[in-house]
Design a protein around this motif. Structure first.
Motif, PDB file in Angstrom:
ATOM      1  N   ASP A 436      42.387  51.809  39.281  1.00 26.31           N
ATOM      2  CA  ASP A 436      43.073  51.128  37.959  1.00 26.31           C
ATOM      3  C   ASP A 436      43.825  50.154  37.963  1.00 26.31           C
ATOM      4  OD1 ASP A 436      45.392  52.030  37.706  1.00 26.31           O
ATOM      5  OD2 ASP A 436      44.581  54.011  37.683  1.00 26.31           O
ATOM      6  N   LEU A 437      43.577  49.165  37.001  1.00 25.56           N
ATOM      7  CA  LEU A 437      44.874  48.134  37.166  1.00 25.56           C
ATOM      8  C   LEU A 437      45.838  48.728  37.414  1.00 25.56           C
ATOM      9  CD1 LEU A 437      44.506  44.857  36.908  1.00 25.56           C
ATOM     10  CD2 LEU A 437      44.830  45.684  34.128  1.00 25.56           C
ATOM     11  N   GLU A 438      46.712  49.228  36.543  1.00 19.46           N
ATOM     12  CA  GLU A 438      47.945  49.234  37.090  1.00 19.46           C
ATOM     13  C   GLU A 438      48.284  49.655  37.924  1.00 19.46           C
ATOM     14  OE1 GLU A 438      51.880  51.570  35.437  1.00 19.46           O
ATOM     15  OE2 GLU A 438      49.972  52.472  34.172  1.00 19.46           O
ATOM     16  N   THR A 439      47.754  50.594  38.943  1.00 14.02           N
ATOM     17  CA  THR A 439      47.617  51.106  40.430  1.00 14.02           C
ATOM     18  C   THR A 439      47.005  49.397  40.969  1.00 14.02           C
ATOM     19  OG1 THR A 439      46.688  53.580  40.181  1.00 14.02           O
ATOM     20  CG2 THR A 439      46.585  52.362  42.160  1.00 14.02           C
ATOM     21  N   VAL A 440      46.971  48.501  41.244  1.00 12.58           N
ATOM     22  CA  VAL A 440      46.402  47.720  41.686  1.00 12.58           C
ATOM     23  C   VAL A 440      47.835  46.731  41.938  1.00 12.58           C
ATOM     24  CG1 VAL A 440      45.026  45.345  42.057  1.00 12.58           C
ATOM     25  CG2 VAL A 440      43.526  47.644  41.559  1.00 12.58           C
ATOM     26  N   GLN A 441      48.122  46.999  40.341  1.00 12.94           N
ATOM     27  CA  GLN A 441      49.310  46.090  40.503  1.00 12.94           C
ATOM     28  C   GLN A 441      50.479  46.098  40.893  1.00 12.94           C
ATOM     29  OE1 GLN A 441      49.059  45.636  35.892  1.00 12.94           O
ATOM     30  NE2 GLN A 441      48.021  43.276  35.990  1.00 12.94           N
ATOM     31  N   SER A 442      50.279  47.367  40.392  1.00 13.03           N
ATOM     32  CA  SER A 442      52.061  48.298  41.310  1.00 13.03           C
ATOM     33  C   SER A 442      52.447  47.912  43.102  1.00 13.03           C
ATOM     34  CB  SER A 442      51.964  49.719  41.124  1.00 13.03           C
ATOM     35  OG  SER A 442      51.243  50.258  40.747  1.00 13.03           O
ATOM     36  N   ARG A 443      51.096  47.963  43.246  1.00  9.99           N
ATOM     37  CA  ARG A 443      50.879  48.260  45.104  1.00  9.99           C
ATOM     38  C   ARG A 443      50.574  47.067  44.987  1.00  9.99           C
ATOM     39  NH1 ARG A 443      47.707  52.465  47.051  1.00  9.99           N
ATOM     40  NH2 ARG A 443      48.482  51.417  49.167  1.00  9.99           N
ATOM     41  N   TRP A 444      50.680  45.075  44.655  1.00  9.58           N
ATOM     42  CA  TRP A 444      50.047  44.200  45.199  1.00  9.58           C
ATOM     43  C   TRP A 444      51.215  42.994  46.002  1.00  9.58           C
ATOM     44  CZ3 TRP A 444      45.432  42.463  45.003  1.00  9.58           C
ATOM     45  CH2 TRP A 444      44.783  40.731  45.701  1.00  9.58           C
ATOM     46  N   VAL A 468      47.436  39.590  39.428  1.00 14.28           N
ATOM     47  CA  VAL A 468      46.726  39.939  38.382  1.00 14.28           C
ATOM     48  C   VAL A 468      46.105  40.486  37.598  1.00 14.28           C
ATOM     49  CG1 VAL A 468      45.721  42.089  39.219  1.00 14.28           C
ATOM     50  CG2 VAL A 468      46.225  40.828  40.987  1.00 14.28           C
ATOM     51  N   THR A 469      45.492  40.069  37.184  1.00 19.88           N
ATOM     52  CA  THR A 469      44.777  40.188  35.509  1.00 19.88           C
ATOM     53  C   THR A 469      44.011  41.519  34.959  1.00 19.88           C
ATOM     54  OG1 THR A 469      43.479  38.577  35.591  1.00 19.88           O
ATOM     55  CG2 THR A 469      46.019  37.872  34.419  1.00 19.88           C
ATOM     56  N   HIS A 470      43.317  41.372  35.714  1.00 19.24           N
ATOM     57  CA  HIS A 470      41.187  42.156  35.158  1.00 19.24           C
ATOM     58  C   HIS A 470      41.269  42.685  36.178  1.00 19.24           C
ATOM     59  CE1 HIS A 470      41.744  39.112  31.761  1.00 19.24           C
ATOM     60  NE2 HIS A 470      41.398  40.063  31.269  1.00 19.24           N
ATOM     61  N   LEU A 471      40.780  44.042  36.171  1.00 21.93           N
ATOM     62  CA  LEU A 471      40.014  44.454  37.056  1.00 21.93           C
ATOM     63  C   LEU A 471      38.575  45.174  36.617  1.00 21.93           C
ATOM     64  CD1 LEU A 471      39.781  46.376  40.208  1.00 21.93           C
ATOM     65  CD2 LEU A 471      40.471  48.648  38.897  1.00 21.93           C
ATOM     66  N   VAL A 476      38.705  42.363  41.891  1.00 30.54           N
ATOM     67  CA  VAL A 476      39.971  42.118  41.475  1.00 30.54           C
ATOM     68  C   VAL A 476      39.934  40.613  40.825  1.00 30.54           C
ATOM     69  CG1 VAL A 476      42.099  42.270  41.975  1.00 30.54           C
ATOM     70  CG2 VAL A 476      40.759  43.841  43.011  1.00 30.54           C
ATOM     71  N   VAL A 477      40.452  40.232  40.020  1.00 29.53           N
ATOM     72  CA  VAL A 477      40.201  39.343  38.728  1.00 29.53           C
ATOM     73  C   VAL A 477      41.891  38.425  39.270  1.00 29.53           C
ATOM     74  CG1 VAL A 477      39.731  37.847  37.049  1.00 29.53           C
ATOM     75  CG2 VAL A 477      38.629  39.463  37.705  1.00 29.53           C
ATOM     76  N   CYS A 478      42.203  37.682  40.089  1.00 31.73           N
ATOM     77  CA  CYS A 478      43.203  36.873  40.106  1.00 31.73           C
ATOM     78  C   CYS A 478      43.744  35.199  39.044  1.00 31.73           C
ATOM     79  CB  CYS A 478      43.416  36.648  41.624  1.00 31.73           C
ATOM     80  SG  CYS A 478      45.496  36.653  41.752  1.00 31.73           S
ATOM     81  N   ARG A 479      44.544  35.262  38.661  1.00 29.00           N
ATOM     82  CA  ARG A 479      44.779  34.368  37.174  1.00 29.00           C
ATOM     83  C   ARG A 479      45.567  33.218  38.096  1.00 29.00           C
ATOM     84  NH1 ARG A 479      48.027  35.991  32.349  1.00 29.00           N
ATOM     85  NH2 ARG A 479      49.780  35.345  33.558  1.00 29.00           N
TER      86      ARG A 479
END
Length: 550
Positions: A436-444, A468-471, A476-479
């Motif tokens: 999920d998106l939160e996991t990606v953001q927390s481990r980025w 990272v704003t979207h999954l 993985v979408v990076c702004r």
């Protein structure tokens, strides 16, 4: 004291048989003369130094020779001797670069009807004919179409595409080829032996390569090397005169780059430039060197293309074995980009030094698979074990479901016993559940640390500027902010994107892709999606809800 005559003039061909590397033209002209099928106009096209003017002079002698020998001039009769000495009144050489106007062509037309003085034909050799003006070409057209019976035109040019089609259609065209290195080498040996000078074989190979298919250029370079009056000439002396990089230096550079010693590679460049050599020559010679290594790496018939002495060929083959074909191709791409960039930069040396950093990274710092060409479809990977390449089936990407986590739910974290990458960074085990998106953001942040260790340091620096704003599925979408457009474009380069996505997939344990977007682009995209959702609700009714997994 008689003035010195340059080697290319001393050894200018005097018969069709002496013309090197253009047998297809010599044979045709000899047969035409032997059978009496002489044309009124010829067009000789080809690169510089390949024998166009020499062939024109031999042809002029052959048509006026009193005792032709199977199409060849005898070089003994008065007509042949006068043409060889340049004193014949029946052979006129015109330099179209300096006599390109209509007035010069009108003067030629007025005199063309005069009969030959000494031989049966009056021959006009117009060199660099493409330099004539449009008006001059138009004035020449009628004369070229219906010249007097005693006139032969020989037009020579390096750029036939600039000649009007109306002129081309009235001439017999002969295309001169670049002369092979072996043919140039043989001629250089003959001339050096005739001059009584011993030249090292590697030095002759260097001269032949620098000539780039032009025998005249090769003889001029040899003339320059012999000007010192020494009875022997070494490779080092020739390289110094020509400003070229010695093969020994290039081999040393390659050995140093493969060992990862970037500083020593930069020092070799500094020593080369300190000797008064040109930066562009260094890049050009280095590119040719790695091109030869790639050909030797390919093996088979490709090795025949490499122009080098037998002893040097063995050393090149050994050096080629120190890198994979993918790495050598990556190096050539780097050098080609550097060569293009330094043409427009005021800081050319800095660009070359940056290119050397990338070159060393390609040969010593990165795995070869990061430089594989992009395939439109997933292709089988190559894994190397025990010195043999084996086909490894690609991993089929699994769909990644986007979920909205429950409040207070914690994202997965790396296990303490996770395997480590080659760079020593801890890598997680393959994920069994959806991401999920939160996991990606927390481990980025942790991912960026691993990326820094496993790939080029600049990749992490570029990606760090994004958020990272979207999954979206497995993407993985990076702004990026609008003023970081350069970072976005750099990350979208195939080589960089492939390397980042490989580490991204390994880190999260699932096949993932990276997509970079500028903030203004994302705003436009979100606005468009919101408008679409509003229209759907207006048409079908209902309300917008979030799906929360239990």
């Amino acid at each position: 004291m008689m003035s010195y005559i340059a080697l290319y003039r001393q050894y200018r061909p005097q018969t069709f048989d002496e013309i090197k590397g253009q047998e297809h033209i010599s044979r045709t002209l000899k047969n035409a003369l032997a059978s009496g099928r002489l044309s009124h106009a010829y067009l000789f096209c080809g690169p510089r130094g390949t024998g166009k003017t020499s062939t024109a002079k031999v042809l002029a002698k052959a048509v006026n020779c009193q005792h032709k020998e199977q199409g060849n001039p005898c070089n003994r009769c008065p007509n042949c001797r006068r043409i060889t000495a340049g004193t014949s009144m029946d052979v006129l050489e015109i330099d179209a670069a300096s006599n390109r106007g209509i007035d010069e062509i009108r003067d030629l037309r007025e005199k063309i009807n005069l009969s030959p003085v000494e031989g049966p034909y009056k021959v006009y050799i117009i060199d660099e004919v493409h330099m004539l003006t449009s008006e001059a070409f138009n004035a020449l057209l009628k004369t070229l179409e219906e010249p007097p019976r005693h006139v032969v035109f020989i037009l020579a040019t390096t750029e036939p595409r600039k000649i009007p089609a109306t002129i081309l259609s009235r001439c017999q065209r002969f295309d001169f080829r670049q002369i092979a290195v072996d043919v140039i080498l043989e001629r250089l040996r003959e001339v050096a032996a005739a001059a009584g000078v011993a030249v090292e074989e590697e030095a002759l190979y260097l001269i032949a390569r620098q000539a780039q298919g032009g025998l005249r250029d090769a003889l001029s370079l040899l003339d320059q090397c012999l000007a010192g009056g020494e009875k022997s000439v070494s490779l080092k002396e020739v390289a110094a005169l020509l400003g070229a990089v010695e093969d020994e230096v290039l081999l040393q550079f390659h050995q140093t780059a493969c060992s990862g010693a970037t500083g020593e590679c930069l020092l070799l460049l500094h020593e080369f430039l300190s000797a008064g050599r040109e930066l562009k020559q260094f890049v050009a010679d280095l590119t040719l060197f790695y091109r030869n290594l790639l050909l030797m790496r390919l093996g088979g018939r490709a090795e025949e293309i490499v122009a080098a002495a037998p002893e040097m060929r063995e050393r090149l083959k050994k050096a080629a074995g120190q890198a994979s074909g993918a790495q050598l191709k990556a190096v050539l791409h780097i050098l080609n980009q550097v060569e293009n960039d330094i043409r427009w930069s005021n800081q050319a040396r800095t660009l070359v030094e940056l290119g050397i950093l990338d070159l060393v990274e390609a040969l010593a710092g990165m795995p070869p698979e990061e430089f594989r060409p992009v395939s439109p479809q997933p292709a089988a990977e190559l894994s190397r074990a025990g010195g043999e390449y084996q086909v490894k089936e690609p991993v089929k990407p699994q769909p990644v479901t986007r979920r909205v986590p429950e409040a207070g739910a914690a994202g997965p974290s790396g296990e303490p016993g996770a395997p480590k990458s080659q760079a020593g960074a801890a890598m997680p085990q393959t994920s069994q559940g959806p991401l999920d998106l939160e996991t990606v953001q927390s481990r980025w942040p942790r991912f960026l640390e691993v990326l820094r260790k496993k790939t080029h340091i600049s990749y992490e620096a570029f990606l760090k500027e994004g958020t990272v704003t979207h999954l979206e599925g497995n993407t993985v979408v990076c702004r990026f902010q609008p003023d970081h457009k350069f970072h976005k474009e750099r990350l979208e380069q195939p080589q960089v994107k492939r390397a980042v996505e490989q580490v991204l997939s390994e880190f999260f344990g699932q096949p993932l892709q990276l997509q970079c977007r500028l903030e203004n682009e994302m705003n436009q995209r979100d606005t468009g999606e919101n408008e679409l959702i509003k229209k759907a609700i207006e048409l079908f009714g209902g309300e917008l809800v979030d799906i929360i997994d239990e």
